[in-house]
Scaffold this motif. Structure first.
Motif, PDB file in Angstrom:
ATOM      1  N   LEU A   1       5.199  10.566   5.711  1.00  0.00           N
ATOM      2  CA  LEU A   1       4.052  11.227   5.089  1.00  0.00           C
ATOM      3  C   LEU A   1       3.244  10.248   4.248  1.00  0.00           C
ATOM      4  O   LEU A   1       2.009  10.332   4.200  1.00  0.00           O
ATOM      5  CB  LEU A   1       4.522  12.411   4.252  1.00  0.00           C
ATOM      6  CG  LEU A   1       5.102  13.588   5.040  1.00  0.00           C
ATOM      7  CD1 LEU A   1       5.549  14.694   4.104  1.00  0.00           C
ATOM      8  CD2 LEU A   1       4.098  14.121   6.055  1.00  0.00           C
ATOM      9  N   ILE A   2       3.915   9.333   3.594  1.00  0.00           N
ATOM     10  CA  ILE A   2       3.209   8.302   2.836  1.00  0.00           C
ATOM     11  C   ILE A   2       2.373   7.443   3.779  1.00  0.00           C
ATOM     12  O   ILE A   2       1.224   7.093   3.471  1.00  0.00           O
ATOM     13  CB  ILE A   2       4.205   7.429   2.043  1.00  0.00           C
ATOM     14  CG1 ILE A   2       4.788   8.217   0.874  1.00  0.00           C
ATOM     15  CG2 ILE A   2       3.530   6.146   1.527  1.00  0.00           C
ATOM     16  CD1 ILE A   2       3.780   8.659  -0.169  1.00  0.00           C
TER      17      ILE A   2
ATOM     18  N   SER B   1      -1.288  15.539  12.581  1.00  0.00           N
ATOM     19  CA  SER B   1      -1.471  14.230  11.934  1.00  0.00           C
ATOM     20  C   SER B   1      -2.833  13.606  12.233  1.00  0.00           C
ATOM     21  O   SER B   1      -3.460  13.012  11.354  1.00  0.00           O
ATOM     22  CB  SER B   1      -0.350  13.275  12.342  1.00  0.00           C
ATOM     23  OG  SER B   1      -0.333  13.094  13.749  1.00  0.00           O
ATOM     24  N   SER B   2      -3.304  13.730  13.471  1.00  0.00           N
ATOM     25  CA  SER B   2      -4.597  13.119  13.807  1.00  0.00           C
ATOM     26  C   SER B   2      -5.735  13.811  13.072  1.00  0.00           C
ATOM     27  O   SER B   2      -6.655  13.150  12.571  1.00  0.00           O
ATOM     28  CB  SER B   2      -4.833  13.168  15.313  1.00  0.00           C
ATOM     29  OG  SER B   2      -4.844  14.511  15.787  1.00  0.00           O
ATOM     30  N   GLN B   3      -5.666  15.159  12.977  1.00  0.00           N
ATOM     31  CA  GLN B   3      -6.710  15.889  12.246  1.00  0.00           C
ATOM     32  C   GLN B   3      -6.661  15.571  10.760  1.00  0.00           C
ATOM     33  O   GLN B   3      -7.699  15.426  10.103  1.00  0.00           O
ATOM     34  CB  GLN B   3      -6.556  17.397  12.466  1.00  0.00           C
ATOM     35  CG  GLN B   3      -6.792  17.855  13.898  1.00  0.00           C
ATOM     36  CD  GLN B   3      -5.510  17.965  14.696  1.00  0.00           C
ATOM     37  OE1 GLN B   3      -4.620  17.127  14.572  1.00  0.00           O
ATOM     38  NE2 GLN B   3      -5.411  19.010  15.500  1.00  0.00           N
TER      39      GLN B   3
ATOM     40  N   LEU C   1       0.831  -1.196   0.000  1.00  0.00           N
ATOM     41  CA  LEU C   1       0.000   0.000   0.000  1.00  0.00           C
ATOM     42  C   LEU C   1       0.868   1.249   0.000  1.00  0.00           C
ATOM     43  O   LEU C   1       0.572   2.237  -0.683  1.00  0.00           O
ATOM     44  CB  LEU C   1      -0.922  -0.010   1.219  1.00  0.00           C
ATOM     45  CG  LEU C   1      -1.894   1.162   1.364  1.00  0.00           C
ATOM     46  CD1 LEU C   1      -2.794   1.265   0.138  1.00  0.00           C
ATOM     47  CD2 LEU C   1      -2.715   0.995   2.636  1.00  0.00           C
ATOM     48  N   GLU C   2       1.962   1.219   0.767  1.00  0.00           N
ATOM     49  CA  GLU C   2       2.866   2.367   0.804  1.00  0.00           C
ATOM     50  C   GLU C   2       3.504   2.614  -0.553  1.00  0.00           C
ATOM     51  O   GLU C   2       3.654   3.765  -0.986  1.00  0.00           O
ATOM     52  CB  GLU C   2       3.955   2.156   1.864  1.00  0.00           C
ATOM     53  CG  GLU C   2       3.490   2.343   3.296  1.00  0.00           C
ATOM     54  CD  GLU C   2       2.737   1.137   3.835  1.00  0.00           C
ATOM     55  OE1 GLU C   2       2.655   0.117   3.113  1.00  0.00           O
ATOM     56  OE2 GLU C   2       2.235   1.208   4.970  1.00  0.00           O
ATOM     57  N   GLN C   3       3.891   1.549  -1.238  1.00  0.00           N
ATOM     58  CA  GLN C   3       4.479   1.705  -2.569  1.00  0.00           C
ATOM     59  C   GLN C   3       3.458   2.257  -3.554  1.00  0.00           C
ATOM     60  O   GLN C   3       3.780   3.092  -4.409  1.00  0.00           O
ATOM     61  CB  GLN C   3       5.023   0.367  -3.059  1.00  0.00           C
ATOM     62  CG  GLN C   3       6.299  -0.069  -2.348  1.00  0.00           C
ATOM     63  CD  GLN C   3       6.728  -1.456  -2.745  1.00  0.00           C
ATOM     64  OE1 GLN C   3       5.912  -2.383  -2.826  1.00  0.00           O
ATOM     65  NE2 GLN C   3       8.010  -1.628  -3.014  1.00  0.00           N
ATOM     66  N   LYS C   4       2.234   1.797  -3.441  1.00  0.00           N
ATOM     67  CA  LYS C   4       1.170   2.316  -4.304  1.00  0.00           C
ATOM     68  C   LYS C   4       0.988   3.812  -4.079  1.00  0.00           C
ATOM     69  O   LYS C   4       0.885   4.595  -5.024  1.00  0.00           O
ATOM     70  CB  LYS C   4      -0.146   1.597  -4.018  1.00  0.00           C
ATOM     71  CG  LYS C   4      -0.212   0.152  -4.456  1.00  0.00           C
ATOM     72  CD  LYS C   4      -1.549  -0.452  -4.065  1.00  0.00           C
ATOM     73  CE  LYS C   4      -1.633  -1.917  -4.462  1.00  0.00           C
ATOM     74  NZ  LYS C   4      -2.918  -2.532  -4.079  1.00  0.00           N
TER      75      LYS C   4
ATOM     76  N   PHE D   1       6.471  22.040   5.927  1.00  0.00           N
ATOM     77  CA  PHE D   1       5.312  21.268   5.508  1.00  0.00           C
ATOM     78  C   PHE D   1       5.209  19.975   6.320  1.00  0.00           C
ATOM     79  O   PHE D   1       4.149  19.645   6.867  1.00  0.00           O
ATOM     80  CB  PHE D   1       5.412  20.946   4.009  1.00  0.00           C
ATOM     81  CG  PHE D   1       4.266  20.138   3.477  1.00  0.00           C
ATOM     82  CD1 PHE D   1       3.096  20.760   3.071  1.00  0.00           C
ATOM     83  CD2 PHE D   1       4.349  18.750   3.384  1.00  0.00           C
ATOM     84  CE1 PHE D   1       2.025  20.018   2.575  1.00  0.00           C
ATOM     85  CE2 PHE D   1       3.292  18.012   2.894  1.00  0.00           C
ATOM     86  CZ  PHE D   1       2.130  18.645   2.492  1.00  0.00           C
ATOM     87  N   LYS D   2       6.313  19.253   6.427  1.00  0.00           N
ATOM     88  CA  LYS D   2       6.291  17.991   7.159  1.00  0.00           C
ATOM     89  C   LYS D   2       6.028  18.221   8.638  1.00  0.00           C
ATOM     90  O   LYS D   2       5.257  17.474   9.265  1.00  0.00           O
ATOM     91  CB  LYS D   2       7.602  17.228   6.956  1.00  0.00           C
ATOM     92  CG  LYS D   2       7.598  15.871   7.651  1.00  0.00           C
ATOM     93  CD  LYS D   2       8.837  15.049   7.343  1.00  0.00           C
ATOM     94  CE  LYS D   2       8.783  13.717   8.086  1.00  0.00           C
ATOM     95  NZ  LYS D   2       9.953  12.860   7.782  1.00  0.00           N
ATOM     96  N   ASP D   3       6.665  19.222   9.215  1.00  0.00           N
ATOM     97  CA  ASP D   3       6.447  19.517  10.630  1.00  0.00           C
ATOM     98  C   ASP D   3       4.973  19.801  10.905  1.00  0.00           C
ATOM     99  O   ASP D   3       4.408  19.353  11.912  1.00  0.00           O
ATOM    100  CB  ASP D   3       7.289  20.727  11.062  1.00  0.00           C
ATOM    101  CG  ASP D   3       8.776  20.405  11.151  1.00  0.00           C
ATOM    102  OD1 ASP D   3       9.126  19.206  11.107  1.00  0.00           O
ATOM    103  OD2 ASP D   3       9.581  21.364  11.239  1.00  0.00           O
TER     104      ASP D   3
END
Length: 358
Positions: free
Chosen positions: A53-54, A115-117, A19-22, A107-109
């Motif tokens: 992030l993936i 992340s939960s939202q 799924l991660e690769q997809k 962006f990542k931070d």
């Protein structure tokens, strides 16, 4: 957008192992489709290479275009938290984009902090783009139907209506680079479109007398939160799209639209019975059938055929399914069967250009 790519590709159409690769491959492909947004082009590549992030993005509904949904979730949350450092890179929030490692770190931070939202949005929200510039693609097709049928009064039914902005096609000023134009010059909503093909005929303007929208989840764009979500779906470095959206909302307030909740295959027969017999029934759909299974698409065609046993029906299809670029196809149904079908145009997905072919 890269016109040789198909933004409607679903996860099931990308054959990889995990799924991660997809998901990584999906973001990478999305980067090839966002030439109109340097910001999302850059971020798509970066996200495709970031396992955290993936992992976060994989919570998206498999029937939804995950990159669009993921970036909209971030945009939506940033609108609600404009004091976050990431906002300084978002033109839609007064910032300036730069393709840098620092920008991506911000962006990542932000994604990790919220992340939960983001995860909740990915599971509960839908990508229902209200791109009003598509009016420049659809109105010439509506006029084509009026000319071919010999009828001026059209009852327009939009399957996959979202918030209904495509219904504003006759209230906007539509201008093409070949000099052709529709609508009042003083209209508050001004839409420009490059014309690459034959000159678009403007000798008969159809009169839209009924507007019925069908959607599994109709959007009330007059509701502040729903309007904000739809703003979040617009790419943040495309400020003209944002301004058009805001202008369209003002016109929407005075436009009578009947919204019906449900699937097109189930609701359309019932909706058709509400339309006066002296109004030509014209069904349109834009970037909707990519969310149907093959069987559902066949059933949709059959529904139109059955309706045509009682009244003539025309269909305008603006879709991008297995073709080099989006296509506009006009069909007519009479006495229980489809009797004509013609591709009238090729175009860009958001309405930047049209190649009229008839």
């Amino acid at each position: 957008m890269n016109q040789n790519s198909n933004p409607s590709l679903g996860m099931a159409e990308i054959s990889t192992v995990s799924l991660e690769q997809k998901m990584s491959q999906w973001f990478l492909r999305f980067s090839e489709q966002t030439s109109g947004s340097p910001m999302y082009q850059f971020l798509s590549i970066q996200v495709s290479q970031d396992p955290e992030l993936i992992h976060l993005a994989k919570d998206a509904d498999s029937k939804q275009p995950a990159p669009n949904l993921f970036f909209a979730a971030v945009h939506f949350l940033l609108m609600q938290n404009p004091s976050e450092e990431l906002a300084r890179y978002y033109p839609s929030l007064g910032g300036a984009f730069e393709a840098s490692s620092l920008m991506f770190k911000c962006f990542k931070d932000f994604c990790m902090k919220f992340s939960s939202q983001i995860g909740e949005i990915l599971k509960t929200r839908l990508v229902q783009t209200n791109e009003v510039q598509r009016c420049a693609l659809l109105f010439p097709a509506v006029n084509f139907v009026s000319r071919k049928s010999g009828q001026s009064k059209l009852a327009l039914v939009d399957v996959g209506v979202s918030g209904g902005l495509n219904f504003l096609m006759d209230k906007a000023r539509l201008q093409y680079t070949d000099g052709q134009a529709f609508g009042p010059q003083s209209a508050s909503l001004q839409i420009r479109c490059e014309s690459k093909g034959n000159s678009i005929p403007t000798d008969q303007n159809a009169e839209i007398v009924d507007r019925i929208g069908i959607d599994l989840n109709p959007i009330n764009l007059l509701d502040k939160r729903e309007r904000q979500w739809n703003l979040a779906l617009i790419w943040p470095d495309q400020l003209e799209r944002i301004e058009r959206f805001k202008a369209a909302i003002q016109i929407l307030k005075s436009t009578l639209i009947t919204f019906e909740r449900g699937s097109g295959n189930e609701v359309l027969p019932r909706a058709a019975t509400k339309i006066p017999s002296n109004h030509l029934l014209c069904v349109m759909h834009s970037f909707t059938l990519n969310q149907f299974t093959k069987e559902e698409r066949e059933a949709f065609d059959e529904v139109l055929s059955v309706i045509s046993n009682n009244r003539d029906i025309w269909r305008i299809s603006l879709e991008w399914i297995g073709t080099p670029q989006p296509e506009i196809i006009v069909s007519s149904y009479v006495s229980g069967k489809k009797i004509s079908q013609v591709k009238v145009a090729e175009c860009s997905g958001h309405g930047e250009w049209i190649r009229w072919m008839v």
